[in-house]
Design an enzyme around this catalytic site. Structure first.
Site, mmCIF file in Angstrom:
data_model
loop_
_atom_site.group_PDB
_atom_site.id
_atom_site.type_symbol
_atom_site.label_atom_id
_atom_site.label_comp_id
_atom_site.label_asym_id
_atom_site.label_seq_id
_atom_site.Cartn_x
_atom_site.Cartn_y
_atom_site.Cartn_z
ATOM 1 N N HIS A 52 3.327 3.295 3.942
ATOM 2 C CA HIS A 52 3.578 4.329 2.936
ATOM 3 C C HIS A 52 4.909 4.060 2.267
ATOM 4 O O HIS A 52 5.839 3.565 2.909
ATOM 5 C CB HIS A 52 3.613 5.720 3.597
ATOM 6 N N ASP A 74 -4.848 8.485 5.227
ATOM 7 C CA ASP A 74 -6.170 7.937 4.924
ATOM 8 C C ASP A 74 -6.804 7.198 6.098
ATOM 9 O O ASP A 74 -7.956 6.778 5.997
ATOM 10 C CB ASP A 74 -6.079 6.980 3.718
HETATM 11 N N1 CMC Z 1 -0.558 -3.752 6.315
HETATM 12 C C1 CMC Z 1 0.226 -4.831 6.492
HETATM 13 N N2 CMC Z 1 1.446 -4.975 5.936
HETATM 14 C C2 CMC Z 1 1.886 -3.987 5.164
HETATM 15 C C3 CMC Z 1 1.125 -2.830 4.942
HETATM 16 C C4 CMC Z 1 -0.138 -2.723 5.552
HETATM 17 N N3 CMC Z 1 -0.905 -1.649 5.372
HETATM 18 N N4 CMC Z 1 1.825 -2.001 4.115
HETATM 19 C C5 CMC Z 1 2.973 -2.632 3.833
HETATM 20 N N5 CMC Z 1 3.013 -3.824 4.458
HETATM 21 C C6 CMC Z 1 4.090 -4.809 4.420
HETATM 22 C C7 CMC Z 1 4.005 -5.680 3.191
HETATM 23 O O1 CMC Z 1 3.239 -6.824 3.408
HETATM 24 C C8 CMC Z 1 5.459 -5.989 2.932
HETATM 25 O O2 CMC Z 1 5.842 -6.998 3.850
HETATM 26 P P1 CMC Z 1 6.974 -8.091 3.449
HETATM 27 O O3 CMC Z 1 8.228 -7.291 3.188
HETATM 28 O O4 CMC Z 1 7.051 -8.953 4.651
HETATM 29 O O5 CMC Z 1 6.466 -8.760 2.223
HETATM 30 C C9 CMC Z 1 6.173 -4.701 3.342
HETATM 31 O O6 CMC Z 1 5.320 -4.089 4.299
HETATM 32 C C10 CMC Z 1 6.424 -3.744 2.185
HETATM 33 O O7 CMC Z 1 5.184 -3.556 1.516
HETATM 34 P P2 CMC Z 1 5.081 -3.036 0.021
HETATM 35 O O8 CMC Z 1 3.693 -3.274 -0.473
HETATM 36 O O9 CMC Z 1 6.206 -3.599 -0.789
HETATM 37 O O10 CMC Z 1 5.335 -1.487 0.255
HETATM 38 P P3 CMC Z 1 5.032 -0.364 -0.796
HETATM 39 O O11 CMC Z 1 5.928 0.752 -0.481
HETATM 40 O O12 CMC Z 1 5.089 -0.939 -2.171
HETATM 41 O O13 CMC Z 1 3.493 -0.018 -0.498
HETATM 42 C C11 CMC Z 1 1.544 0.949 0.300
HETATM 43 C C12 CMC Z 1 3.050 1.134 0.098
HETATM 44 C C13 CMC Z 1 0.951 2.293 0.743
HETATM 45 C C14 CMC Z 1 0.892 0.561 -1.024
HETATM 46 C C15 CMC Z 1 1.293 -0.131 1.363
HETATM 47 O O14 CMC Z 1 1.830 0.289 2.589
HETATM 48 C C16 CMC Z 1 -0.182 -0.472 1.518
HETATM 49 O O15 CMC Z 1 -0.692 -1.310 0.773
HETATM 50 N N6 CMC Z 1 -0.889 0.165 2.492
HETATM 51 C C17 CMC Z 1 -2.318 -0.020 2.649
HETATM 52 C C18 CMC Z 1 -3.074 0.866 1.676
HETATM 53 C C19 CMC Z 1 -3.002 2.315 2.073
HETATM 54 O O16 CMC Z 1 -3.258 2.688 3.212
HETATM 55 N N7 CMC Z 1 -2.665 3.179 1.096
HETATM 56 C C20 CMC Z 1 -2.606 4.632 1.290
HETATM 57 C C21 CMC Z 1 -1.225 5.171 1.113
HETATM 58 S S1 CMC Z 1 -0.991 6.828 1.704
HETATM 59 C C22 CMC Z 1 -2.030 7.891 0.863
HETATM 60 C C23 CMC Z 1 -2.124 7.683 -0.614
HETATM 61 O O17 CMC Z 1 -1.138 7.523 -1.317
HETATM 62 O O18 CMC Z 1 -3.248 7.692 -1.095
#
Ligand code: CMC
Length: 376
Positions: free
Chosen positions: A258, A312
């Site tokens: 998140h 989720d």
């Molecule tokens: N699985 C594996 N690695 C992850 C995940 C995950 N679910 N989420 C983040 N990371 C890692 C990512 O690879 C990155 O690693 P590194 O720094 O080594 O490159 C680091 O954590 C930061 O990730 P980011 O994508 O820059 O983080 P963000 O704040 O931009 O993304 C997120 C937040 C929710 C999009 C992301 O955590 C994600 O893709 N999660 C999976 C999809 C998901 O469950 N989304 C629902 C969010 S909550 C409810 C909603 O909003 O609908």
């Protein structure tokens, strides 16, 4: 020039609607803790709280719910639009298209406090009726308007399933509506704010929000998380699946991570216990066992980076136990979040929010001549 990739840590408005403490895992709507609201309030009360600022008195609730229920009836042009789409159309697209269709009557919409307060219950009524219609359309069933009842959740489920569901199913639907009702300014709410900041109308702005909600990184994550569980198939396959896909394949674990939480999302445990108490057969209990194992593996691997399960992760299993197919999950999220979108748009515009018009740093070509064949 500082560019915030993904608008991380960019604050776009003051708000009195939703408070999140991402370090401690706290979520409150207008000061009330999410656990208290999910346990003790109806979605109508929570929607009123978010939009009007306080929980309604008995009379205020009767009047608000009465207006919501009046809007359970859909204009024929919206029903025709839904009917014109193929039966296997994506249900969220049907919802979005219906909202775009409603906007065709909104040319004179004005963002006064009176106008938004009057529009809010109408939109909530329309949203439930549209989603029930879209669901029935996807099942090849005839439209059945939501009946007036003692709760929004019950009316919506009765319209969707064509029968009044058991009390525990209505309670679960209500709780899920409350849990998803708002979450400050994620991508979908930001999209709604961008659209409404131009003084577009509320229906169009919600269609914009729905477009942003759809993706698997946001509202589509419940479906994506659930599809992981069905792909794994049995709990004993979970470790191997995790190692192959997440560790070696470097795929994202859906339903984890998140932008704001660095600990457990407080809504996750509520969805998890809802799913556990509703699971009625071996198939649903099997999905839960897979999810629990995957949760443990995910927390072991990712918690050192502050990545934990989000709302989720278990909500899809809860939706399935309520009786909906996976193709409905993102739309169920949209139905709840409509309340939050309305509240945030009203707050922004009423507080003098200006048109959202950021800048991009130009890094392209300097001035140059058109190629010969184009030059006159
Ligand atoms: N699985 C594996 N690695 C992850 C995940 C995950 N679910 N989420 C983040 N990371 C890692 C990512 O690879 C990155 O690693 P590194 O720094 O080594 O490159 C680091 O954590 C930061 O990730 P980011 O994508 O820059 O983080 P963000 O704040 O931009 O993304 C997120 C937040 C929710 C999009 C992301 O955590 C994600 O893709 N999660 C999976 C999809 C998901 O469950 N989304 C629902 C969010 S909550 C409810 C909603 O909003 O609908």
């Amino acid at each position: 020039m500082n560019i915030s990739n993904g608008l991380e840590d960019v604050y776009i408005k003051n708000t009195s609607i939703t408070f999140i403490d991402g370090e401690k895992g706290i979520l409150r709507y207008r000061g009330y803790d999410i656990h208290e609201l999910a346990e003790n309030c109806t979605f109508e009360e929570v929607a009123y709280l978010m939009i009007f600022g306080e929980l309604p008195s008995r009379n205020e609730l009767v009047s608000f719910s009465g207006t919501v229920q009046k809007s359970f009836s859909l204009p024929s042009y919206v029903l025709n639009v839904i009917d014109a789409l193929p039966q296997d159309a994506d249900i969220l697209s049907v919802f979005e298209t219906a909202f775009a269709a409603f906007s065709s009557e909104e040319r004179n919409f004005s963002w006064s406090r009176e106008a938004t307060l009057a529009k809010a219950p109408e939109i909530l009524g329309h949203a439930a009726a549209v989603l029930a219609a879209a669901y029935r359309h996807s099942q090849g069933l005839k439209y059945n308007p939501p009946p007036a009842s003692d709760s929004y959740a019950k009316s919506f489920l009765s319209a969707s399933f064509g029968a009044v569901p058991e009390r525990k199913i209505v309670d679960a639907m209500n709780r899920s509506l409350v849990l998803y009702a708002d979450h400050e300014v994620p991508a979908s709410t930001t999209a709604a704010l961008v659209a409404s900041s131009t003084l577009s109308d509320m229906y169009s702005s919600i269609a914009a929000a729905v477009a942003a909600l759809r993706g698997p990184l946001h509202g589509g994550a419940a479906e994506a998380a659930y599809r992981q569980f069905t792909e794994i198939g049995r709990a004993e396959n979970t470790d191997e699946w995790f190692s192959k896909n997440i560790i070696q394949g470097k795929k994202r674990l859906m339903g984890f991570g998140h932008r704001v939480y660095r600990t457990y999302d407080p809504r996750m445990a509520i969805f998890k216990s809802m799913a556990a108490s509703l699971a009625k057969d071996e198939e649903e209990r099997n999905l839960l066992r897979i999810a629990e194992r995957l949760e443990r593996l995910g927390v072991e691997k990712f918690s050192p980076k502050g990545i934990y399960p989000n709302t989720d992760f278990y909500s899809g299993i809860a939706f399935r136990c309520i009786g909906f197919p996976v193709t409905m999950f993102t739309s169920l999220f949209a139905l709840s979040r409509t309340a939050g979108w309305i509240a945030h748009m009203s707050e922004y515009v009423e507080n003098g929010g200006r048109i959202m018009r950021p800048r991009a740093v130009y890094i392209g070509h300097g001035p140059r001549e058109l190629p010969g064949e184009k030059a006159r």
